[in-house]
Structures are given as C-alpha cells and as structure tokens.
Design an enzyme around this catalytic site. Structure first.
Site, mmCIF file in Angstrom:
data_model
loop_
_atom_site.group_PDB
_atom_site.id
_atom_site.type_symbol
_atom_site.label_atom_id
_atom_site.label_comp_id
_atom_site.label_asym_id
_atom_site.label_seq_id
_atom_site.Cartn_x
_atom_site.Cartn_y
_atom_site.Cartn_z
ATOM 1 N N CYS A 401 -18.000 63.042 122.813
ATOM 2 C CA CYS A 401 -17.335 63.515 121.586
ATOM 3 C C CYS A 401 -18.335 63.909 120.513
ATOM 4 C CB CYS A 401 -16.444 62.430 120.992
ATOM 5 S SG CYS A 401 -15.390 61.573 122.130
HETATM 6 N N1 ARG Z 1 -13.681 64.429 122.036
HETATM 7 C C1 ARG Z 1 -13.224 63.307 121.565
HETATM 8 N N2 ARG Z 1 -12.692 62.403 122.361
HETATM 9 N N3 ARG Z 1 -13.250 63.112 120.236
HETATM 10 C C2 ARG Z 1 -12.880 61.921 119.591
HETATM 11 C C3 ARG Z 1 -12.386 62.180 118.226
HETATM 12 C C4 ARG Z 1 -12.031 60.951 117.461
HETATM 13 C C5 ARG Z 1 -11.468 61.232 116.111
HETATM 14 N N4 ARG Z 1 -11.354 60.063 115.316
HETATM 15 C C6 ARG Z 1 -10.110 61.887 116.232
HETATM 16 O O1 ARG Z 1 -9.148 61.169 116.312
HETATM 17 O O2 ARG Z 1 -9.977 63.080 116.241
#
Ligand code: ARG
EC number: 3.5.3.6
Length: 411
Positions: A401
């Site tokens: 991420c």
């Molecule tokens: N590619 C990922 N899994 N990104 C995680 C993103 C986390 C972020 N807090 C959201 O909810 O958007």
C-alpha cells in the site's frame, strides 16, 4: 522514446517507486474524525517517519529509486508556472468544498502566500480555522460547521501511494476514489503526469482518468503479467469501474484479460492487496478468510467479446485453477497468511500480513510484526526483508500500500 512508466508485472525487479513520507497530516486530526478519515488510531509521527525512512532505505539499499509525491508535486508546480498554480489551487479548493465565496478567497490568499513546496505540504497537512484571521459570515459556517476545527481536512492516507493511481504497462490509471477522505489525493498524481518534466509529454497513456463517477483504487489493481490484470471487486472498487478499465485496456493496450476477484466489503479488507498479493512467478499470499467453503471464491475472467458491454465473462470459484489457467502455469503455491491458524491469520491480516511488496521474483518487503506469516514465506523459499511497523500499520496499510511502482524490469 522510452516511457517514464514501465510496469508489466507485480514481481519484476523494482527500479522506481513513488512514496510519500508521512507528514503532519497523520496527526492533524481528533479521534472523532478517525472513522471518516479511514484511520484506526492516532500515529506517533516521529516514529512513523522513522519507520517510513527505514522502509525507503530498505528499498534504496536494494537498488530502487525512490521518488516522493510531495516533492514531485512541487516540481510539477515549478514547471507549470503561475497559471498551473492558480488552476491547481482553484481545483483543490473547489473539491474541498469551496468553489467560490469569502472562505475560498481567504484560503486562496493564505495558500498563495507560500512557496510551491510549502503550499503542497500545507494542503496535504490540512488547514485549521485558527490559522487564518478570517471569520466567515455565511449560514453554513454559522449554523452547521461552527465547531468544526478545519477549513481543509488533512489527507492522512497519502502515504498509501498505491491507491490514487496505478501504473499498468506504459500507462496509468488515475483514480476516482471511493470516500471523500481520499478523493482529492489523485489531483496530485494527475498534476504530476501532466506537468512534471519527467512525465509530461512523454506519451503516457491514461487508461482511465479521475473524471468518473464509478470508483476504483490501486490497492485493487494487480498487474499479474504483461497481458493479465487481477482487479478486486471490493469496498473500494466497483464492478462498473472494472468493466470500464477493462474495455479501455483491451482497446488501447496489450492487456487482454482482467480477472475480477470478489472480496468481502469491509474496512480490514478494503482492497484486494490486503488479502492477496503476488510474490513470485507462481506464488501468492492469500488470507484464508476470503475463501469460502471448500476454498471457493467468486472470480470472473473478463476478455473482449461481442456482447453489449464489449466484454465476455467466465465465472469460476477455484482460485488456484483460475490462476493456473490465466497465467499458463502447471502449479501455483498459495501461501496462507498466519499459516492458516484462524486467530493468527485474522490478527496478522489486520496488520497487513498479506500485503507484501515484491521487489524481485521471490524477494518481498513485509512488516516485521507479522512474524508467523514472515516465517512461513521463508519456509516457502522467499527472501523476506522486514521493516519496522508499529506506527505505520495504524493506518491499515502495509508495504504494498505504501508504494506505487513506476518502473519494473521485464521478467
Ligand atoms: N492498498 C491498500 N491496501 N491501501 C490501504 C489504504 C488504507 C487507508 N487507511 C484506507 O482506508 O484507504
């Protein structure tokens, strides 16, 4: 001309990646704002930065060039001159709820007094009401938002550079994201692609831009090889957007197959890459929690077709068999997060135990806290580079991420 974007897999040797060092935005909010900002806790910023620097250092030590969103954004503004600065600021204010009016003018004056770099950092961090000597007299401010401390909300999720855009082949998708907390983020990516000297006028294909109502996020976009993508049907990516990008890719690129994978719609598993990542030619991490009875999961193999939608679908539920077919492999090793123990699996998935960043075939970067999953990856023959992770993980995202690959070597 060689394209500044070149990304034909999830596992080819990583050459260039886009990062964002966590800044004031990750602590510029109250507990009450957390659910809306998609955070589960308030990180301790100096430690989050230390951890992020360690992550970036690990990548650089392994030959990866690290680019920073905050820097590229300012450089794009430098290149675009005052006209671009004005246009960017107007759009950012409009998308923040101030298309015009006295508050718009006060914010514009405040931000306009800063250098390009300071302005970018300020917009990312958020603008509190008490920073500006201005007292709005409109009804919204008086009757609805008087006690709310911000004019511009912080954007704490920016360090998850994976999501606002995704590089696919020699092009990019610049994403219309799901929740208001993140929708402004892709404005930075759009500006960089259009104006940064490294990317502008270099013939980059935009497979899908941010001017859409249907939603897609990079955490769901997996580049399995040079003609197959996997895309999650998730809390963040709609089937509609998947059909849309599939049509664009089939028409304009060498991609001929999109594997849509349906995952549970919840915050712990908001994207496909929180439960499934590719770590080698024939190896994947998978969170057992996404597989139903008998290991089943809904997948649709999408190819170009003559139907009304211009697409044809094949529905199947055996993930392993489907992957073998689309990747043309004899066997596939699905490595279960947490070793399959349901308690460990859920605990480690929560802290992104499935969310590996592969930097070369069989070489992955993971959070050190997921020690059961990491050990298992080693047992399956992978080289695991662990990074420190107490604070970064509070944002619900891991190494994949936190990185947006721009260039990978071909396999
Ligand atoms: N590619 C990922 N899994 N990104 C995680 C993103 C986390 C972020 N807090 C959201 O909810 O958007």
């Amino acid at each position: 001309m060689t394209s500044p974007i070149h990304n034909y897999s999830e596992i080819g040797k990583l050459k260039t990646v886009l990062l964002k060092r966590p800044g004031r935005e990750v602590e510029n909010f109250t507990p009450e704002m957390m659910p809306r900002l998609l955070f589960d806790d308030i990180p301790y910023l100096p430690m989050a930065q230390k951890e992020h620097d360690y992550f970036a250092e690990t990548l650089r030590d392994n030959g990866v060039e690290t680019l920073y969103l905050e820097k590229l954004s300012a450089e794009a503004l430098d290149a675009g001159g005052s006209e671009l600065r004005d246009q960017f600021l107007e759009q950012m204010l409009a998308e923040s709820g101030y298309p015009y009016g006295a508050t718009h003018d006060a914010l514009k004056e405040y931000l306009d007094s800063m250098s390009n770099q300071d302005m970018i950092i300020k917009i990312m961090a958020g603008v509190r009401k008490n920073e500006i000597d201005f007292h709005p007299s409109d009804l919204v401010s008086a009757a609805e938002t008087e006690d709310y401390p911000f004019y511009l909300d912080p954007m704490p999720n920016l360090y998850f550079t994976r999501d606002p855009s995704a590089c696919i082949g020699e092009g990019i998708s610049i994403n219309h994201m799901t929740f208001p907390a993140r929708q402004r983020e892709s404005l930075f990516n759009e500006m960089i692609i259009n104006y940064h000297p490294r990317f502008a006028n270099k013939g980059i294909h935009v497979w899908r831009d941010r001017n859409h109502n249907t939603r897609i996020e990079g955490g769901d976009e997996l580049v399995l090889n040079d003609h197959v993508m996997a895309i999650g049907v998730s809390e963040r990516t709609s089937a509609h957007a998947i059909q849309d990008i599939a049509r664009s890719l089939f028409k304009n690129s060498q991609y001929d197959t999109v594997l849509a994978v349906s995952i549970p719609h919840n915050h712990a598993m908001m994207h496909l890459d929180t439960v499934f990542t590719m770590v080698n030619y024939d190896q994947f991490t998978v969170h057992p929690g996404i597989l139903g009875e008998g290991g089943k999961i809904d997948t649709w193999t999408i190819t170009a077709g003559k139907g009304e939608s211009g697409l044809q679908l094949q529905h199947r539920t055996d993930l392993k068999a489907v992957l073998k077919d689309v990747l043309n492999l004899d066997d596939i090793d699905l490595i279960p997060t947490g070793g399959g123990d349901p308690i460990i699996a859920d605990r480690e998935q929560w802290n992104d135990g499935s969310n590996t960043l592969t930097i070369a075939p069989g070489v992955v970067v993971t959070y050190n806290r997921n020690y059961v999953s990491n050990e298992l990856l080693r047992k399956h023959g992978l080289k695991v580079l662990e990074v420190i992770s107490s604070e970064l993980s509070r944002g619900r995202g891991g190494p994949r991420c936190m990185s947006c690959p721009i260039v990978r070597e071909d396999l």
